[in-house]
Every structure is written in C-alpha cells, then in structure tokens.
Design a protein around this motif. Structure first.
Motif, PDB file in Angstrom:
ATOM      1  N   ALA A   1     -12.503  -2.035 -11.467  1.00  0.00           N
ATOM      2  CA  ALA A   1     -11.447  -1.266 -10.987  1.00  0.00           C
ATOM      3  C   ALA A   1     -10.707  -2.998 -10.821  1.00  0.00           C
ATOM      4  O   ALA A   1      -9.551  -2.240 -11.290  1.00  0.00           O
ATOM      5  CB  ALA A   1     -11.919  -0.615  -9.599  1.00  0.00           C
ATOM      6  N   VAL A   2     -10.915  -3.727  -9.684  1.00  0.00           N
ATOM      7  CA  VAL A   2      -9.744  -4.489  -9.157  1.00  0.00           C
ATOM      8  C   VAL A   2      -9.802  -6.174 -10.856  1.00  0.00           C
ATOM      9  O   VAL A   2      -8.260  -5.475 -11.411  1.00  0.00           O
ATOM     10  CB  VAL A   2     -10.432  -5.662  -8.875  1.00  0.00           C
ATOM     11  CG1 VAL A   2     -10.007  -7.349  -8.637  1.00  0.00           C
ATOM     12  CG2 VAL A   2     -11.487  -4.740  -7.292  1.00  0.00           C
TER      13      VAL A   2
ATOM     14  N   GLN B   1      -7.572  -2.666 -12.517  1.00  0.00           N
ATOM     15  CA  GLN B   1      -5.712  -2.711 -11.947  1.00  0.00           C
ATOM     16  C   GLN B   1      -5.177  -4.211 -12.513  1.00  0.00           C
ATOM     17  O   GLN B   1      -3.770  -3.875 -12.396  1.00  0.00           O
ATOM     18  CB  GLN B   1      -5.539  -2.578 -10.837  1.00  0.00           C
ATOM     19  CG  GLN B   1      -5.007  -2.024  -9.587  1.00  0.00           C
ATOM     20  CD  GLN B   1      -4.408  -1.313 -10.247  1.00  0.00           C
ATOM     21  OE1 GLN B   1      -3.173  -0.691 -10.785  1.00  0.00           O
ATOM     22  NE2 GLN B   1      -5.023  -0.253  -9.334  1.00  0.00           N
ATOM     23  N   ALA B   2      -5.760  -5.460 -12.560  1.00  0.00           N
ATOM     24  CA  ALA B   2      -4.641  -6.234 -13.166  1.00  0.00           C
ATOM     25  C   ALA B   2      -4.854  -6.481 -13.967  1.00  0.00           C
ATOM     26  O   ALA B   2      -3.515  -6.724 -14.763  1.00  0.00           O
ATOM     27  CB  ALA B   2      -6.080  -7.595 -12.732  1.00  0.00           C
ATOM     28  N   MET B   3      -5.733  -5.913 -15.626  1.00  0.00           N
ATOM     29  CA  MET B   3      -4.969  -5.476 -16.555  1.00  0.00           C
ATOM     30  C   MET B   3      -3.717  -4.266 -16.921  1.00  0.00           C
ATOM     31  O   MET B   3      -2.785  -5.380 -17.147  1.00  0.00           O
ATOM     32  CB  MET B   3      -5.963  -5.045 -17.272  1.00  0.00           C
ATOM     33  CG  MET B   3      -7.478  -5.572 -17.425  1.00  0.00           C
ATOM     34  SD  MET B   3      -8.231  -5.219 -18.598  1.00  0.00           S
ATOM     35  CE  MET B   3      -7.684  -4.838 -20.249  1.00  0.00           C
ATOM     36  N   MET B   4      -3.802  -3.630 -15.828  1.00  0.00           N
ATOM     37  CA  MET B   4      -2.506  -3.222 -16.386  1.00  0.00           C
ATOM     38  C   MET B   4      -1.283  -3.501 -15.275  1.00  0.00           C
ATOM     39  O   MET B   4      -0.383  -3.487 -16.094  1.00  0.00           O
ATOM     40  CB  MET B   4      -2.362  -1.538 -15.099  1.00  0.00           C
ATOM     41  CG  MET B   4      -3.735  -0.679 -15.678  1.00  0.00           C
ATOM     42  SD  MET B   4      -3.538   0.581 -17.027  1.00  0.00           S
ATOM     43  CE  MET B   4      -5.004  -0.912 -17.938  1.00  0.00           C
ATOM     44  N   THR B   5      -1.645  -5.102 -14.494  1.00  0.00           N
ATOM     45  CA  THR B   5      -0.547  -4.874 -13.901  1.00  0.00           C
ATOM     46  C   THR B   5      -0.243  -6.153 -14.702  1.00  0.00           C
ATOM     47  O   THR B   5       0.770  -6.601 -14.894  1.00  0.00           O
ATOM     48  CB  THR B   5      -0.672  -5.706 -12.493  1.00  0.00           C
ATOM     49  OG1 THR B   5      -1.549  -5.303 -11.817  1.00  0.00           O
ATOM     50  CG2 THR B   5       0.041  -6.306 -11.927  1.00  0.00           C
TER      51      THR B   5
ATOM     52  N   VAL C   1      -5.851   4.188 -12.247  1.00  0.00           N
ATOM     53  CA  VAL C   1      -7.017   3.523 -11.461  1.00  0.00           C
ATOM     54  C   VAL C   1      -7.081   3.842 -10.596  1.00  0.00           C
ATOM     55  O   VAL C   1      -7.924   3.848  -9.468  1.00  0.00           O
ATOM     56  CB  VAL C   1      -6.432   1.876 -11.951  1.00  0.00           C
ATOM     57  CG1 VAL C   1      -8.003   1.677 -11.628  1.00  0.00           C
ATOM     58  CG2 VAL C   1      -6.747   1.994 -13.144  1.00  0.00           C
ATOM     59  N   GLU C   2      -6.507   3.410  -9.306  1.00  0.00           N
ATOM     60  CA  GLU C   2      -6.387   4.269  -8.133  1.00  0.00           C
ATOM     61  C   GLU C   2      -6.752   5.208  -7.206  1.00  0.00           C
ATOM     62  O   GLU C   2      -7.656   5.567  -6.727  1.00  0.00           O
ATOM     63  CB  GLU C   2      -4.499   3.662  -7.334  1.00  0.00           C
ATOM     64  CG  GLU C   2      -4.661   3.601  -5.409  1.00  0.00           C
ATOM     65  CD  GLU C   2      -3.546   3.013  -5.327  1.00  0.00           C
ATOM     66  OE1 GLU C   2      -3.655   3.203  -3.696  1.00  0.00           O
ATOM     67  OE2 GLU C   2      -2.572   2.731  -5.666  1.00  0.00           O
TER      68      GLU C   2
END
Length: 564
Positions: A418-419, A422-426, A465-466
C-alpha cells in the motif's frame, strides 16, 4: 473402657470440628461440644465393667424407696419429711467403682453395698446405683446436684407417681431435652398400689402418650428405646421385672457408649444451625463472571480497546494516506497547541470507578455468603472486604499502564504494498505536473492530455489507495482493539482473583472442611467414607441414629464447588 470404631470416629470428627471452628465461632457455641469431648475422654479412662445408673424423681415419688428395694437394704432415708434425700447416695454391686464415684463427687461416707446373698443379684454385677435428690426440691443445691450428675451417669431411672407423672417441669426441663437418650432411660410409674382396679394401666398408657409427645422412643416390641414399667416399690410388685431389665441392661456393658453417642447426637443437633446450610452454597461461575465484568468496567477495558482500535486506524492512515494529506495534518498539528493526554482520570471518574469496585466486592461477597450459616457467611464477607483493600489502587495502576503511550501497532504484510502504491500515485502526480509545466514554459512539445491524465490518475488513485487501506484495516484494527481489551480484562480479573476471589474461596473451603467433619459427627458417614465427591455439602436432616423421633439419619446432598 473402649469405644467402637464408629463412636471413636465421631468423637475424632467432633474434636477436629471444634479445632477448625474456634476462630469462627464463640466459646459459648462450642461449649457443649467441648463438654461432650471431656466427658467421653473421662469416661473412657474409667472402668468398663460398671454401669452407673441414677435414680431421679420428684418429691414424694418414692425413688428412695425404690432405691432401697433394689439394694435389698435401707440405704436411703424415706419418710414424710421433704425433701428426704439431701445428697446423692451410691450403691455398688461390684468392687472397683471408686473412680466412677469420685467423678460423680460422691464421698466415701455416702457409698454403700447391697445385701449379698448366695445366688442373689448375679445379674446386677457391675451396677452402680445412685439415688439423687429431688429434681423439684426447694433447695437450689439439690437441683444443682441433680443437673450435674445427670450429665455424668450412664443411664437414668425416672421415677414418677400417679399424681405428678404429667408434671410440666419434669417433661419440659428433663424428659423432652433428653429425648435422644431414650436407649439409656427407664421410666418407672411407682406407687401403683394406690391405684384401684385397672387405673394403673390407664395411667401407664397416658404416661406412654406423654413420653411419645416428648419425642422419647419407647422400647416396645423389641425396638430400641426407653423402658417403661409400672411397679410398687412399697409392696415389691413389679420390682423384680425392673431388676431383670436392669440386669440385662448392665450385662450388655454398652450403656456408657450409648450415652456418649446420645450426647454426640444432642451436641450435633445444637450445632446444626451454625453448620447446616439451608440451600446449595458456593460461588457460581455466573457470579465470578459478573465480578470480572464489573472490574473490567471500573478499569475501562472497553474504552481502552476502543482507543487501541482507533490508534491502529490512525497508524494505518498515517502510513497509507496521501503525502499531501499527511503534510496538511503535520501543518495543522504544528499550528495548534499540543494537547497533553491525561494519565490520571479526573477526580469524579476515579470516585465512580472506586464505587464500582466496592460495589462489585460487596456483591460477590454477598453472593458467596448466601445460604451459609451466619458465622461462616460473615467470615466470607469479611474475607472479601479485607482482600479488597488496595484493589482500587491496583486497578488504577492497570488503567494508567493501559493509557500510557504504547509502541506502534503491528503492521500487516500488505502495508508495504500500500505504501508503494501510494508512492507511485504521488510519483505519477509529480511526473504529470512536471510534464504539464514543461509544456507551459515551452520546453516540451504541447500535448495536454497525457500529463493531465497522469495527474488525474495520481490525484484519484491516492485517495482510492487510502480508502482501500482503511477498508482493509477495519478487521485488523478491530482484532487489535479486542486483544487490548482482553488483556486488560484478564489483568483486572487476575488482580480481583488474587485479592478477593481466592480469599473467599479459602473461606468456603474451610466451611466445606468443617461441614464434612460435622457430617461425620452426626454419624451419617461411616469411618473412611467421604461425605461428598469433592463438592460442598448441602442441608442435613436431623442428626442421630434413626431411633425414635428427632433422630432420623442425616440427609447429605452435594453442593457446587467454590471457585478456586
């Protein structure tokens, strides 16, 4: 003399019972039991070849005349002056009775021997006959002699006359309280020569009726019980029948043991209210669970579990939330003053928790004591209250430990993924934004859709994702909260068990031990037998040997065990 195995076992049980009960019962309650033990020990040390029989009666009943008729010589004074017998007199048919007479307190000058003739009185060998003062004498010292010696002799001949055979004092003060001693009692209707025709039989029948109302078992048709006879000591009519009955009684050499056994029955009957429970007793599992629930409520176990669940979710939100949201939270926290978490509950909350603990202790103490006899129920309640000293403080310490900053909640295996997402989305948002800026400044070839789509994907994907992480975290967070609540509940229950339930269980176990000994005293359980299969004992029937009213065998029922 020697007692049989059953009587020895009952005496040993009574001795053990008294020893176990001294710290719970007052001396007056145990006085009768102590007297029985002392009398049994003293009689055991003396001759078993002799049977001590007292002749008791009211003024003018003719007991001294009967005493002389049995002895064959005028030993006790008779006459119209009342009272005639001022001090107890003794007549022994056999040598070696000095110790028994010393125990009765009869001096040597008042000891006699019967008239001996060849072949006479062979059946009375071993008899020690004692003529008592009148039990209704106006002289207090005479009544004191009677009451004292009646507790020491092996058997009693009650002499009544046609005029006072129904005297209330005789029945209420002596016969009724000694109903359990029927097997070592003779009731003689004297002076039948004064009754015309069949009046003697009618008076004798009425006497039997009164004795039955007193609860005295009558030895009719070969059954054990009191021997009831009619005679005239003046004319000698019926005296031979009494001598024959006495001879058989003395030759059996069992009067002393039967007397001690009857004394045991009487002592057990007096002790029954302080040992016999009116219902099943013990601490039920439901009461223990309710006590633990109240302690958990007082320590705030449910709230602690909910707080742990929220902490798990916050940790999940911090790890899986979008960087921009985390940055905003950091900025918002830096602007607002840092809240100081209270490690100690407010005064009103502490008072409420203490009241809950005190109420829980009182409730479990009353529950455990319910059905117990007064002294033992009070001992159980006292044990609960004494054990509860310091319990609120100990629970406060548990609550503080539960509310202290804890290490970060454990993370499941999917958190790194998940982290990473989230990093990929950012990263997608940053790439799309950089691409778009490059087109705006003319560094890159204009084409708005790819960077816009990348930014939209990153902006929408991060919250997705969140949200997915929050949904996935609900189960682990709930389990984490329940585990925290369970641990706090177990800690509170362990504290309550060590301080309250264990002392209460110890008192219930002590009561169980004394109840088992009491059952053995009643004779309901034979030597080597167990009164229960590890359980506590229920209510008992009237103690005794089952001979006559008021002496039915004790009924034993098993009770639930206490919490240990």
């Amino acid at each position: 003399m020697t007692y049989d195995e059953s009587l020895r076992a009952r005496l040993d049980a009574l001795r053990e019972l008294v020893g176990l009960s001294r710290t719970r019962l007052d001396g007056a309650t145990l006085a009768e039991a102590g007297r029985v033990l002392d009398q049994a020990a003293a009689r055991r040390e003396l001759s078993d070849r002799h049977t001590v029989v007292a002749v008791a009666g009211a003024t003018g009943s003719g007991k001294s005349t009967l005493f002389n008729a049995l002895a064959g010589v005028t030993i006790s004074d008779t006459g119209v002056r009342r009272p005639t017998t001022a001090a107890p007199l003794a007549c022994s048919w056999t040598d070696g009775a000095a110790g028994l007479l010393d125990r009765l307190g009869i001096p040597g000058r008042l000891r006699r021997r019967p008239v001996q003739s060849a072949g006479a009185d062979t059946d009375l060998q071993g008899l020690v006959l004692v003529d008592l003062p009148d039990h209704d004498s106006a002289a207090p010292e005479h009544r004191e002699h009677v009451d004292r010696i009646l507790t020491l002799v092996d058997a009693v001949i009650w002499v009544v006359d046609p005029e006072k055979y129904a005297d209330a004092m005789l029945h209420e003060r002596y016969l009724r309280p000694l109903a359990g001693h029927a097997e070592v009692s003779f009731v003689v209707l004297n002076q039948t020569d004064r009754l015309p025709g069949d009046a003697a039989d009618q008076v004798l029948d009425d006497l039997r009726r009164l004795l039955d109302e007193d609860g005295i078992a009558l030895g009719e048709y070969g059954e054990p019980g009191a021997t009831v006879l009619a005679l005239s000591a003046y004319t000698g009519d019926g005296v031979g029948e009494l001598r024959e009955a006495l001879g058989q009684f003395v030759s059996a050499r069992g009067a002393a043991a039967r007397r001690i056994s009857a004394d045991l029955d009487a002592a057990a009957a007096r002790l029954r209210p302080v040992y016999a429970a009116g219902r099943r007793v013990g601490l039920s599992e439901r009461a223990r669970e309710e006590f633990n629930d109240r302690l958990a409520e007082a320590v705030g176990a449910t709230a602690a579990g909910a707080a742990a669940e929220r902490a798990w979710r916050r940790s999940a939100g911090k790890a899986c939330g979008t960087p921009w949201l985390r940055l905003w939270r950091w900025y918002d926290d830096s602007r607002s003053p840092r809240s100081v978490r209270r490690s100690v509950p407010p005064v009103d909350e502490k008072a409420t928790a203490r009241q809950r603990v005190e109420q829980a202790v009182r409730t479990v103490g009353n529950e455990a004591a319910d059905g117990l006899p007064g002294p033992w129920g009070q001992a159980v309640r006292d044990a609960a209250e004494k054990g509860a000293h310091g319990l609120p403080e100990a629970l406060d310490e548990l609550a503080r430990d539960a509310g202290a900053p804890a290490r970060k909640p454990p993370r499941p295996g999917w958190w790194p993924i998940a982290v990473l997402l989230q990093a990929m989305m950012t990263l997608v948002q940053i790439v799309g934004g950089g691409w778009l800026v490059g087109q705006i400044v003319g560094v890159m070839e204009p084409n708005l859709w790819p960077p816009v789509l990348l930014m939209i994907a990153g902006i929408v994907g991060g919250p997705c994702v969140e949200w997915s992480c929050r949904m996935a975290a609900r189960g682990p967070a709930r389990r984490y909260g329940l585990e925290a609540e369970r641990k706090l509940r177990e800690a509170a229950a362990s504290c309550g068990r060590a301080r309250v339930l264990d002392p209460v269980a110890a008192e219930l176990l002590r009561y169980r031990e004394v109840r088992e000994q009491y059952v053995r005293v009643t004779g309901a359980v034979g030597p080597g037998e167990s009164p229960g299969n590890g359980g506590m004992l229920g209510s008992l029937g009237a103690p005794g040997s089952g001979r006559g009213p008021g002496r039915s065998p004790a009924r034993v029922s098993e009770l639930s065990t206490t919490g240990r």
